[in-house]
Motif scaffolding. Structure first.
Motif, PDB file in Angstrom:
ATOM      1  N   SER A   1       0.835  -1.202   0.000  1.00 61.82           N
ATOM      2  CA  SER A   1       0.000   0.000   0.000  1.00 61.82           C
ATOM      3  C   SER A   1       0.870   1.252   0.000  1.00 61.82           C
ATOM      4  CB  SER A   1      -0.916   0.012   1.220  1.00 61.82           C
ATOM      5  OG  SER A   1      -1.805  -1.078   1.173  1.00 61.82           O
ATOM      6  N   TYR A   2       1.965   1.204   0.762  1.00 60.50           N
ATOM      7  CA  TYR A   2       2.872   2.349   0.757  1.00 60.50           C
ATOM      8  C   TYR A   2       3.487   2.554  -0.618  1.00 60.50           C
ATOM      9  CZ  TYR A   2       2.593   2.513   5.842  1.00 60.50           C
ATOM     10  OH  TYR A   2       2.156   2.627   7.129  1.00 60.50           O
ATOM     11  N   THR A   3       3.840   1.467  -1.282  1.00 56.60           N
ATOM     12  CA  THR A   3       4.401   1.560  -2.629  1.00 56.60           C
ATOM     13  C   THR A   3       3.369   2.146  -3.590  1.00 56.60           C
ATOM     14  OG1 THR A   3       5.773  -0.370  -2.190  1.00 56.60           O
ATOM     15  CG2 THR A   3       5.481   0.253  -4.482  1.00 56.60           C
ATOM     16  N   LYS A   4       2.134   1.685  -3.474  1.00 52.14           N
ATOM     17  CA  LYS A   4       1.063   2.215  -4.323  1.00 52.14           C
ATOM     18  C   LYS A   4       0.832   3.691  -4.026  1.00 52.14           C
ATOM     19  CE  LYS A   4      -3.678   1.270  -5.727  1.00 52.14           C
ATOM     20  NZ  LYS A   4      -4.378   2.472  -5.359  1.00 52.14           N
ATOM     21  N   LEU A   5       0.844   4.033  -2.733  1.00 50.60           N
ATOM     22  CA  LEU A   5       0.667   5.427  -2.341  1.00 50.60           C
ATOM     23  C   LEU A   5       1.803   6.293  -2.877  1.00 50.60           C
ATOM     24  CD1 LEU A   5      -0.960   7.490  -0.690  1.00 50.60           C
ATOM     25  CD2 LEU A   5       0.442   6.867   1.284  1.00 50.60           C
ATOM     26  N   LYS A   6       3.006   5.788  -2.806  1.00 46.72           N
ATOM     27  CA  LYS A   6       4.161   6.528  -3.325  1.00 46.72           C
ATOM     28  C   LYS A   6       4.039   6.715  -4.836  1.00 46.72           C
ATOM     29  CE  LYS A   6       7.972   5.470  -1.186  1.00 46.72           C
ATOM     30  NZ  LYS A   6       9.249   4.830  -0.800  1.00 46.72           N
ATOM     31  N   THR A   7       3.593   5.670  -5.530  1.00 51.66           N
ATOM     32  CA  THR A   7       3.380   5.770  -6.974  1.00 51.66           C
ATOM     33  C   THR A   7       2.303   6.800  -7.288  1.00 51.66           C
ATOM     34  OG1 THR A   7       3.981   3.449  -7.199  1.00 51.66           O
ATOM     35  CG2 THR A   7       2.841   4.452  -9.047  1.00 51.66           C
ATOM     36  N   ASP A   8       1.228   6.787  -6.493  1.00 54.38           N
ATOM     37  CA  ASP A   8       0.167   7.784  -6.684  1.00 54.38           C
ATOM     38  C   ASP A   8       0.681   9.197  -6.455  1.00 54.38           C
ATOM     39  OD1 ASP A   8      -1.582   5.765  -7.265  1.00 54.38           O
ATOM     40  OD2 ASP A   8      -2.557   5.755  -5.290  1.00 54.38           O
ATOM     41  N   VAL A   9       1.515   9.371  -5.442  1.00 59.65           N
ATOM     42  CA  VAL A   9       2.092  10.694  -5.162  1.00 59.65           C
ATOM     43  C   VAL A   9       2.967  11.136  -6.329  1.00 59.65           C
ATOM     44  CG1 VAL A   9       3.746  11.915  -3.683  1.00 59.65           C
ATOM     45  CG2 VAL A   9       1.958  10.522  -2.661  1.00 59.65           C
ATOM     46  N   TRP A  10       3.770  10.232  -6.863  1.00 61.81           N
ATOM     47  CA  TRP A  10       4.618  10.590  -8.004  1.00 61.81           C
ATOM     48  C   TRP A  10       3.774  10.934  -9.224  1.00 61.81           C
ATOM     49  CZ3 TRP A  10       8.311   5.872  -7.223  1.00 61.81           C
ATOM     50  CH2 TRP A  10       9.209   6.149  -6.192  1.00 61.81           C
ATOM     51  N   SER A  11       2.714  10.171  -9.437  1.00 57.29           N
ATOM     52  CA  SER A  11       1.827  10.470 -10.568  1.00 57.29           C
ATOM     53  C   SER A  11       1.170  11.836 -10.392  1.00 57.29           C
ATOM     54  CB  SER A  11       0.747   9.400 -10.690  1.00 57.29           C
ATOM     55  OG  SER A  11       1.323   8.149 -10.953  1.00 57.29           O
ATOM     56  N   ALA A  12       0.743  12.130  -9.171  1.00 59.70           N
ATOM     57  CA  ALA A  12       0.128  13.433  -8.895  1.00 59.70           C
ATOM     58  C   ALA A  12       1.148  14.548  -9.092  1.00 59.70           C
ATOM     59  CB  ALA A  12      -0.430  13.465  -7.479  1.00 59.70           C
ATOM     60  N   ARG A  13       2.385  14.311  -8.660  1.00 59.91           N
ATOM     61  CA  ARG A  13       3.431  15.320  -8.841  1.00 59.91           C
ATOM     62  C   ARG A  13       3.687  15.572 -10.328  1.00 59.91           C
ATOM     63  NH1 ARG A  13       9.211  13.411  -8.141  1.00 59.91           N
ATOM     64  NH2 ARG A  13       8.538  12.689 -10.158  1.00 59.91           N
ATOM     65  N   ASP A  14       3.736  14.501 -11.107  1.00 58.79           N
ATOM     66  CA  ASP A  14       3.932  14.645 -12.552  1.00 58.79           C
ATOM     67  C   ASP A  14       2.766  15.397 -13.194  1.00 58.79           C
ATOM     68  OD1 ASP A  14       6.308  13.303 -12.282  1.00 58.79           O
ATOM     69  OD2 ASP A  14       5.533  11.376 -13.011  1.00 58.79           O
ATOM     70  N   ALA A  15       1.553  15.106 -12.721  1.00 53.58           N
ATOM     71  CA  ALA A  15       0.386  15.807 -13.250  1.00 53.58           C
ATOM     72  C   ALA A  15       0.451  17.296 -12.912  1.00 53.58           C
ATOM     73  CB  ALA A  15      -0.898  15.195 -12.691  1.00 53.58           C
ATOM     74  N   VAL A  16       0.910  17.617 -11.708  1.00 56.90           N
ATOM     75  CA  VAL A  16       1.037  19.028 -11.302  1.00 56.90           C
ATOM     76  C   VAL A  16       2.093  19.723 -12.149  1.00 56.90           C
ATOM     77  CG1 VAL A  16       1.824  20.535  -9.427  1.00 56.90           C
ATOM     78  CG2 VAL A  16       0.183  18.728  -8.964  1.00 56.90           C
ATOM     79  N   ILE A  17       3.200  19.051 -12.376  1.00 57.73           N
ATOM     80  CA  ILE A  17       4.260  19.646 -13.209  1.00 57.73           C
ATOM     81  C   ILE A  17       3.736  19.903 -14.618  1.00 57.73           C
ATOM     82  CG2 ILE A  17       6.483  19.152 -14.312  1.00 57.73           C
ATOM     83  CD1 ILE A  17       7.290  17.720 -11.686  1.00 57.73           C
ATOM     84  N   GLY A  18       3.004  18.943 -15.162  1.00 56.44           N
ATOM     85  CA  GLY A  18       2.420  19.126 -16.493  1.00 56.44           C
ATOM     86  C   GLY A  18       1.409  20.257 -16.516  1.00 56.44           C
ATOM     87  N   ALA A  19       0.594  20.345 -15.468  1.00 56.56           N
ATOM     88  CA  ALA A  19      -0.410  21.417 -15.392  1.00 56.56           C
ATOM     89  C   ALA A  19       0.264  22.778 -15.275  1.00 56.56           C
ATOM     90  CB  ALA A  19      -1.346  21.179 -14.217  1.00 56.56           C
ATOM     91  N   GLU A  20       1.334  22.863 -14.482  1.00 60.99           N
ATOM     92  CA  GLU A  20       2.055  24.133 -14.357  1.00 60.99           C
ATOM     93  C   GLU A  20       2.680  24.539 -15.685  1.00 60.99           C
ATOM     94  OE1 GLU A  20       4.728  23.408 -11.123  1.00 60.99           O
ATOM     95  OE2 GLU A  20       3.249  24.026  -9.611  1.00 60.99           O
TER      96      GLU A  20
END
Length: 117
Positions: free
Chosen positions: A43-62
């Motif tokens: 679950s922590y690995t999945k959560l970390k992957t989700d955080v990285w995906s969200a970070r990438d989405a934020v970078i793309g949005a910016e």
């Protein structure tokens, strides 16, 4: 669960039996904490992957926001130029119409004066 059963040994002992007992106590403690907390390493690995995906989405949005800001500034500059051009054209047309009206009045005035004589 009483705290006495969770107490860790205070004196380090190098006997294999005490090491195994300590290892079992640590495993039991980890199991107890997992029951309290819930998620496991997956679950922590999945959560970390989700955080990285969200970070990438934020970078793309910016990046997209930056592109759109540039586009807005470009459109604003184009609008200012178009407004100035429209104002110039309007003043030019009005000036020519006024000049034509004055010239027209002079011609009509001369014609009247010529006819009235």
């Amino acid at each position: 669960m009483p705290l006495a059963c969770l107490a860790m040994p205070t004196k380090p002992t190098n006997t294999p039996v005490s090491t195994e007992v300590e290892l079992e106590q640590l495993r039991a403690e980890v199991a107890r904490l997992r029951e309290l907390v819930g998620p496991n390493e997956q679950s922590y690995t999945k959560l970390k992957t989700d955080v990285w995906s969200a970070r990438d989405a934020v970078i793309g949005a910016e990046a997209e926001v930056g592109i759109l800001r540039g586009r807005v500034r470009s459109l604003e500059a184009e609008l200012v130029r178009a407004l100035k051009e429209q104002q110039w054209l309007k003043s030019e047309i009005i000036g020519r119409l006024k000049a034509w009206r004055i010239m027209h009045r002079r011609v009509i005035g001369r014609a009247r004066r010529t006819l009235v004589k």
